[in-house]
Design a protein around this motif. Sequence first.
Motif, PDB file in Angstrom:
ATOM      1  N   GLU A  61       0.824  -1.215   0.000  1.00  4.45           N
ATOM      2  CA  GLU A  61       0.000   0.000   0.000  1.00  4.45           C
ATOM      3  C   GLU A  61       0.856   1.262   0.000  1.00  4.45           C
ATOM      4  O   GLU A  61       0.550   2.243  -0.677  1.00  4.45           O
ATOM      5  CB  GLU A  61      -0.957  -0.012   1.202  1.00  4.45           C
ATOM      6  CG  GLU A  61      -2.154  -0.932   1.026  1.00  4.45           C
ATOM      7  CD  GLU A  61      -2.859  -0.727  -0.308  1.00  4.45           C
ATOM      8  OE1 GLU A  61      -3.192   0.435  -0.645  1.00  4.45           O
ATOM      9  OE2 GLU A  61      -3.052  -1.720  -1.047  1.00  4.45           O
ATOM     10  N   ARG A 105       2.288   1.688  -3.497  1.00  4.90           N
ATOM     11  CA  ARG A 105       1.236   2.164  -4.416  1.00  4.90           C
ATOM     12  C   ARG A 105       1.019   3.669  -4.250  1.00  4.90           C
ATOM     13  O   ARG A 105       0.918   4.409  -5.235  1.00  4.90           O
ATOM     14  CB  ARG A 105      -0.074   1.416  -4.145  1.00  4.90           C
ATOM     15  CG  ARG A 105      -0.145   0.025  -4.762  1.00  4.90           C
ATOM     16  CD  ARG A 105      -1.440  -0.671  -4.407  1.00  4.90           C
ATOM     17  NE  ARG A 105      -1.527  -1.972  -5.033  1.00  4.90           N
ATOM     18  CZ  ARG A 105      -2.165  -3.010  -4.510  1.00  4.90           C
ATOM     19  NH1 ARG A 105      -2.796  -2.888  -3.332  1.00  4.90           N
ATOM     20  NH2 ARG A 105      -2.204  -4.174  -5.145  1.00  4.90           N
ATOM     21  N   ALA A 106       0.969   4.114  -3.000  1.00  3.82           N
ATOM     22  CA  ALA A 106       0.755   5.538  -2.732  1.00  3.82           C
ATOM     23  C   ALA A 106       1.918   6.372  -3.269  1.00  3.82           C
ATOM     24  O   ALA A 106       1.713   7.438  -3.872  1.00  3.82           O
ATOM     25  CB  ALA A 106       0.583   5.768  -1.231  1.00  3.82           C
ATOM     26  N   LEU A 125       3.903   5.583  -5.742  1.00  3.29           N
ATOM     27  CA  LEU A 125       3.857   5.570  -7.213  1.00  3.29           C
ATOM     28  C   LEU A 125       2.824   6.563  -7.744  1.00  3.29           C
ATOM     29  O   LEU A 125       3.047   7.203  -8.779  1.00  3.29           O
ATOM     30  CB  LEU A 125       3.535   4.158  -7.721  1.00  3.29           C
ATOM     31  CG  LEU A 125       4.709   3.176  -7.805  1.00  3.29           C
ATOM     32  CD1 LEU A 125       4.208   1.772  -8.107  1.00  3.29           C
ATOM     33  CD2 LEU A 125       5.719   3.616  -8.868  1.00  3.29           C
ATOM     34  N   ARG A 126       1.705   6.670  -7.042  1.00  2.34           N
ATOM     35  CA  ARG A 126       0.663   7.618  -7.480  1.00  2.34           C
ATOM     36  C   ARG A 126       1.150   9.059  -7.351  1.00  2.34           C
ATOM     37  O   ARG A 126       0.736   9.927  -8.117  1.00  2.34           O
ATOM     38  CB  ARG A 126      -0.617   7.392  -6.680  1.00  2.34           C
ATOM     39  CG  ARG A 126      -1.349   6.118  -7.087  1.00  2.34           C
ATOM     40  CD  ARG A 126      -2.413   5.709  -6.095  1.00  2.34           C
ATOM     41  NE  ARG A 126      -2.885   4.354  -6.369  1.00  2.34           N
ATOM     42  CZ  ARG A 126      -3.459   3.579  -5.474  1.00  2.34           C
ATOM     43  NH1 ARG A 126      -3.649   4.010  -4.232  1.00  2.34           N
ATOM     44  NH2 ARG A 126      -3.861   2.361  -5.808  1.00  2.34           N
ATOM     45  N   GLU A 127       2.033   9.302  -6.384  1.00  2.99           N
ATOM     46  CA  GLU A 127       2.598  10.643  -6.215  1.00  2.99           C
ATOM     47  C   GLU A 127       3.688  10.925  -7.250  1.00  2.99           C
ATOM     48  O   GLU A 127       3.965  12.092  -7.549  1.00  2.99           O
ATOM     49  CB  GLU A 127       3.205  10.780  -4.807  1.00  2.99           C
ATOM     50  CG  GLU A 127       2.171  10.800  -3.696  1.00  2.99           C
ATOM     51  CD  GLU A 127       2.825  10.755  -2.318  1.00  2.99           C
ATOM     52  OE1 GLU A 127       4.063  10.977  -2.240  1.00  2.99           O
ATOM     53  OE2 GLU A 127       2.107  10.491  -1.330  1.00  2.99           O
ATOM     54  N   LYS A 138       4.441  11.451 -10.466  1.00  2.00           N
ATOM     55  CA  LYS A 138       3.690  11.749 -11.690  1.00  2.00           C
ATOM     56  C   LYS A 138       4.502  11.535 -12.969  1.00  2.00           C
ATOM     57  O   LYS A 138       3.956  11.516 -14.068  1.00  2.00           O
ATOM     58  CB  LYS A 138       3.192  13.201 -11.665  1.00  2.00           C
ATOM     59  CG  LYS A 138       2.363  13.571 -10.437  1.00  2.00           C
ATOM     60  CD  LYS A 138       1.069  12.803 -10.369  1.00  2.00           C
ATOM     61  CE  LYS A 138       0.192  13.261  -9.208  1.00  2.00           C
ATOM     62  NZ  LYS A 138      -1.007  12.426  -9.025  1.00  2.00           N
ATOM     63  N   HIS A 181       5.602   5.555 -14.797  1.00  2.00           N
ATOM     64  CA  HIS A 181       4.492   4.605 -14.917  1.00  2.00           C
ATOM     65  C   HIS A 181       5.005   3.196 -14.643  1.00  2.00           C
ATOM     66  O   HIS A 181       5.926   2.719 -15.307  1.00  2.00           O
ATOM     67  CB  HIS A 181       3.878   4.651 -16.320  1.00  2.00           C
ATOM     68  CG  HIS A 181       2.998   3.462 -16.613  1.00  2.00           C
ATOM     69  ND1 HIS A 181       1.842   3.206 -15.908  1.00  2.00           N
ATOM     70  CD2 HIS A 181       3.132   2.443 -17.503  1.00  2.00           C
ATOM     71  CE1 HIS A 181       1.289   2.090 -16.368  1.00  2.00           C
ATOM     72  NE2 HIS A 181       2.056   1.609 -17.334  1.00  2.00           N
ATOM     73  N   SER A 207       3.240  -0.793 -13.068  1.00  2.00           N
ATOM     74  CA  SER A 207       2.060  -1.517 -12.607  1.00  2.00           C
ATOM     75  C   SER A 207       1.943  -1.407 -11.092  1.00  2.00           C
ATOM     76  O   SER A 207       2.942  -1.341 -10.380  1.00  2.00           O
ATOM     77  CB  SER A 207       2.153  -2.988 -13.010  1.00  2.00           C
ATOM     78  OG  SER A 207       1.141  -3.752 -12.373  1.00  2.00           O
ATOM     79  N   GLU A 208       0.689  -1.414 -10.595  1.00  2.00           N
ATOM     80  CA  GLU A 208       0.462  -1.382  -9.157  1.00  2.00           C
ATOM     81  C   GLU A 208      -0.033  -2.731  -8.624  1.00  2.00           C
ATOM     82  O   GLU A 208      -0.425  -2.844  -7.468  1.00  2.00           O
ATOM     83  CB  GLU A 208      -0.547  -0.278  -8.813  1.00  2.00           C
ATOM     84  CG  GLU A 208      -0.013   1.129  -9.059  1.00  2.00           C
ATOM     85  CD  GLU A 208      -0.983   2.207  -8.612  1.00  2.00           C
ATOM     86  OE1 GLU A 208      -1.942   1.889  -7.875  1.00  2.00           O
ATOM     87  OE2 GLU A 208      -0.793   3.374  -9.012  1.00  2.00           O
TER      88      GLU A 208
END
Length: 289
Positions: A37, A40-41, A43-45, A47, A50, A52-53
């Motif tokens: 988790e 994932r967080a 990676l989302r930050e 920008k 890219h 995979s999550e």
Amino acid sequence: MSLKPFDIEVDAPGDELMEIARRELRETPEMRAQAVEELRALLREAKDMHFSEEEAFLLIFLRPCHFYAESALKMMRRIAEFKKTNHPLLHALKPEEEKLAFVEHNVVNVLTNRDQKGRRVLLVNCGAAWDPKAVSSEQLFRVFFLIHLVAQLEPATQINGVVVVLDFDGLSLKQVKALSPSFSKRLITFIQDAMPLRLKEVHILKQPYIFNMVWALFKPFIREKLKSRIFFHGMDMRKLHKHIDPSDLPANYGGDRPPINYGGREWYPCVYNYIDHINQWNTFGFLPN
């Protein structure tokens, strides 16, 4: 430990393997869920990248980083940087474009069995068996890269790591010339910064005196951590046996198993079977500007 020949093990790790992961990598179900988790967080930050999550994919990075999510993200960023720097070499990498190097020239091989510590053993024939006119150093690197993409899918390899055996038997100026400073730097940068596998040992075998020219090229790029894992054995296989049990080695290296009678030809279908993962990997990294 015997495997089905010329295939990889993608099954979930059993209790024995998970105990090793707990002891060496801090992996527990709770730690795994938390680290996935967190990554994932992060990676989302991020920008500009890219990846995979999916949990199975993120474990490729979390396991060698001992489930520290920020360390895993840094590794992913280094991988993105390596892909960007080596774009002409690695862009849209396809197994079929390297098929001849696999099938016709037995330069890179993988033992069908693991060693006594459950590690994958990669063999690279860097001496007389390698004809640089038939397989360039760039092709050699791409074959190595493809094999690492498939190996990273094995939970047992993620946990136990890999051992690399470099066989320099019959090394001559022909091979030395192909091992250029740029190739040396690229390979060592990849191993140290952009390979999400636990490299436990590198064994250099049957190296003649001329090998000193090769070592002089590689040595400036090697940091202390990797240097401490490199062992030179020459023709003395007993020194190798202190690290890899003879019961897990072929007769070629003084082991109890039969001489190697397989190679890239047999392994190529396995690599091709995981074309979806390879194609997906080609899309990961920095986003286009």
